[in-house]
Design an enzyme around this catalytic site. Structure first.
Site, PDB file in Angstrom:
ATOM      1  N   ASP A  92      -6.840  -7.096   4.048  1.00 32.63           N
ATOM      2  CA  ASP A  92      -7.200  -7.536   2.695  1.00 32.63           C
ATOM      3  C   ASP A  92      -7.143  -9.047   2.528  1.00 32.63           C
ATOM      4  OD1 ASP A  92      -6.838  -4.746   2.527  1.00 32.63           O
ATOM      5  OD2 ASP A  92      -6.311  -4.879   0.410  1.00 32.63           O
ATOM      6  N   CYS A 151      -2.659  -2.025   9.203  1.00 33.69           N
ATOM      7  CA  CYS A 151      -2.914  -2.474   7.841  1.00 33.69           C
ATOM      8  C   CYS A 151      -3.588  -1.379   7.000  1.00 33.69           C
ATOM      9  CB  CYS A 151      -3.766  -3.739   7.877  1.00 33.69           C
ATOM     10  SG  CYS A 151      -3.759  -4.690   6.338  1.00 33.69           S
ATOM     11  N   ASP A 152      -3.711  -1.679   5.699  1.00 32.54           N
ATOM     12  CA  ASP A 152      -4.025  -0.694   4.668  1.00 32.54           C
ATOM     13  C   ASP A 152      -5.127   0.300   5.012  1.00 32.54           C
ATOM     14  OD1 ASP A 152      -2.349  -2.497   3.482  1.00 32.54           O
ATOM     15  OD2 ASP A 152      -3.556  -2.792   1.686  1.00 32.54           O
ATOM     16  N   LYS A 153      -6.280  -0.195   5.468  1.00 31.26           N
ATOM     17  CA  LYS A 153      -7.455   0.667   5.603  1.00 31.26           C
ATOM     18  C   LYS A 153      -7.520   1.373   6.952  1.00 31.26           C
ATOM     19  CE  LYS A 153      -8.593  -1.082   1.638  1.00 31.26           C
ATOM     20  NZ  LYS A 153      -7.473  -2.018   1.517  1.00 31.26           N
ATOM     21  N   CYS A 158       2.651  -5.483   5.615  1.00 28.65           N
ATOM     22  CA  CYS A 158       3.452  -6.030   4.521  1.00 28.65           C
ATOM     23  C   CYS A 158       4.695  -5.176   4.280  1.00 28.65           C
ATOM     24  CB  CYS A 158       2.645  -6.072   3.227  1.00 28.65           C
ATOM     25  SG  CYS A 158       1.133  -7.029   3.309  1.00 28.65           S
ATOM     26  N   SER A 164      -3.866  -4.416  -6.347  1.00 26.31           N
ATOM     27  CA  SER A 164      -2.875  -4.484  -5.284  1.00 26.31           C
ATOM     28  C   SER A 164      -2.145  -3.154  -5.174  1.00 26.31           C
ATOM     29  CB  SER A 164      -1.870  -5.598  -5.578  1.00 26.31           C
ATOM     30  OG  SER A 164      -0.741  -5.492  -4.729  1.00 26.31           O
TER      31      SER A 164
END
Length: 571
Positions: A80, A121-123, A194, A470
């Site tokens: 992101d 990471c997120d995706k 994160c 977020s």
């Protein structure tokens, strides 16, 4: 057993594949073994992925020791904070689907027998699970860990989300650039995702709750002993899963999705889990309404944890207290315990052998940190297909808000108006055109939320948007992911400056207080939305993406009947 990766001896397909693999150093014995893809989204563009190459090597070796062959394959690596800079932020969500297609091209094209997905990471996690549901070969997701959090001189923790928030205060003098740089310098202490209960850690926990990761694998510190042990164990287990033919569509059942929703609610997880779980369900051909599940289970499951920023505990505290396995143990009264897991046991059998969680960090189901669910699904005349509000596990916000709309079609214009002092208390800032079709992809609306915070308007100005927020931090009264999005036919695209908007969180409603006949007049006279960009990847995405309520996938409405055409063994 018969493996789909093996072709008739003497055939052209057998001969050419054997030639390629012998050139890589494989023996004749190797080329008939199970062939496992090790899906690696390694990238040196961000620390989320910077450690994955070493993990891939370790997993390949564990697969070899278990009697199979591991082939590392690469995918796009969506991040992101880096990739949202271009395309109005549209490359981030759209890369989730690009990643799923990357996997399909290699695993289906190569007719490999299974895959291990290195989740970061997120995706990456939802994209990997979407591919697993689509191609339906035995799959294990391996969470690759969270990064060390920084510490400021006053002893307070600092991470990249804190940097993101504080950057919204620079324009109004709330922080100097020098102090922001100090925070930035200390926010990340090593590789991994994160810290805090953001989208990445939520997705890792979600994968375990779905049964697609080994028990006890999330959350985990990047490069820790526990992470390495889980990676090696996953390498051994995927070979067993291939031989036993434990397929994702046998695991990703409606009951498994219900379990995952309960787990996300229990950890006060990211709102992005709603669209990602829906997308995984669509790709797996499962007929389930994820938003409805969040609304239903939100009446039974409060936040059992309070991990930063929703509360005082750290992600390290959650890991030490029992992690996802501990959360699922506390959730047993509302879970479907008969569901299968990739390791071969049912969830009930897994939880029978799970250690007792630390109840100071992971509360029992009947003693949640708050009486309310932290992910609230709102419907109403402004959001007939739903919208999302994220609440804190420890801080109570306003239950309702009514105000006058001020409409923006661009986040930069909204921020400029905030910094110029043009928004008064009692305003509802409507930010539209950030949905999957309108951007295309999804634009980030959190920078507008943080600009309001920097201007001292949190709680005084509400935000209603079809954009992405977020997964870790949202402040004030924010109604996100309004559906249908503004670029499609629906109420959000008909809002005018001066309209009254009311949200009522306990009632689960968000309404546009405009008479129906006036809305119909606006609909008939509304100019056609500007065409989304048509070139490149985002053009492909814009022409094929489905509405957000279907997870913004590239799968058409006939998803439950989706059939993949496998290569013929005789070709």
């Amino acid at each position: 057993m018969e493996l789909r990766s093996n072709f008739p001896v003497g055939s052209p397909r057998w001969a050419t594949r054997r030639t390629q693999w012998k050139a890589l150093g494989l023996s004749d014995q190797d080329v008939v073994k199970p062939k496992i893809a090790v899906v690696n989204s390694s990238s040196k563009l961000a620390p989320c992925f910077s450690h994955l190459d070493d993990i891939a090597d370790e997993v390949v070796e564990a697969i070899r020791e278990a009697g199979a062959v591991g082939f590392e394959i690469r995918t796009v690596a969506p991040t992101d904070f880096i990739m949202a800079a271009g395309g109005r932020g549209g490359y981030v969500l759209s890369s989730r689907d690009l990643l799923a297609n990357d996997i399909e091209a290699a695993v289906e094209g190569g007719q490999l027998d299974g895959m291990i997905c290195l989740a970061s990471c997120d995706k990456t996690t939802p994209g990997q699970l979407m591919a697993a549901g689509r191609i339906n070969v035995p799959t294990i997701v391996v969470p690759c860990g969270y990064q060390p959090c920084g510490v400021l001189d006053n002893g307070e923790p600092a991470d990249i989300e804190e940097v993101f928030i504080k950057a919204g205060h620079v324009a109004t003098g709330g922080i100097t650039v020098e102090d922001l740089c100090t925070m930035s310098d200390r926010a990340i202490g090593g590789p991994g995702v994160c810290t805090g209960m953001g989208t990445a850690n939520t997705m890792h926990i979600m994968a375990e709750a779905l049964g697609m990761s080994l028990p006890g694998s999330a959350p985990v510190a990047a490069n820790s002993t526990a992470m390495w042990e889980n990676a090696r164990a996953s390498g051994r287990t995927i070979v067993e899963a291939v031989l036993a033919q434990r397929r994702p569509r046998d695991i990703l059942t409606p009951a498994a999705f219900r379990n995952a929703v309960a787990a996300v609610l229990a950890v006060s997880g990211s709102i992005n889990s709603v669209k990602h779980l829906q997308a995984i369900a669509v790709e797996a051909g499962v007929d389930v309404d994820i938003s409805a599940l969040f609304a239903e289970l939100g009446r039974e499951v409060g936040p059992l944890t309070a991990i930063r920023p929703s509360g005082p505990d750290s992600i390290e505290d959650l890991e030490a207290a029992g992690g996802a396995l501990g959360v699922l143990t506390q959730l047993q009264p509302v879970l479907g315990l008969e569901v299968a897991t990739i390791g071969g046991r049912t969830l009930g059998e897994v939880l029978q052998q799970a250690p007792e969680p630390d109840a100071k960090v992971i509360r029992p189901l009947h003693e949640p940190r708050a009486a309310h669910a932290t992910i609230q699904i709102l419907y109403g005349s402004l959001a007939p297909a739903g919208s999302i509000v994220k609440l804190s596990a420890t801080e109570r916000r306003q239950d309702s808000f009514e105000g006058t709309a001020r409409v923006f079609e661009d986040a930069a214009e909204a921020i400029a108006a905030i910094n110029a002092g043009q928004l008064d208390a009692g305003t509802v800032l409507v930010l539209r055109g950030l949905g999957p079709s309108g951007t295309p992809g999804m634009g980030m609306a959190s920078n507008v939320v943080f600009a309001l915070n920097g201007a001292g308007l949190t709680g005084q100005v509400a935000v209603v948007t079809d954009g992405q927020l977020s997964g870790l931090v949202n402040q004030g009264i924010v109604v996100g992911e309004v559906k249908p999005e503004g670029a499609l036919e629906g109420p959000l695209g008909l809002v005018h400056d001066g309209d009254r908007i009311r949200s009522d969180i306990p009632a689960g409603t968000v309404d546009l207080l405009v008479p129906a006949d006036e809305l119909e007049r606006r609909r008939l006279t509304r100019p056609a939305p500007e065409a989304a960009r048509t070139e490149g990847w985002l053009g492909v995405y814009a022409r094929t993406v489905t509405p957000l309520e279907r997870g913004a996938t590239l799968v058409p409405d006939a998803a439950p009947a989706l059939q993949l055409h496998h290569y013929s063994k005789d070709s």
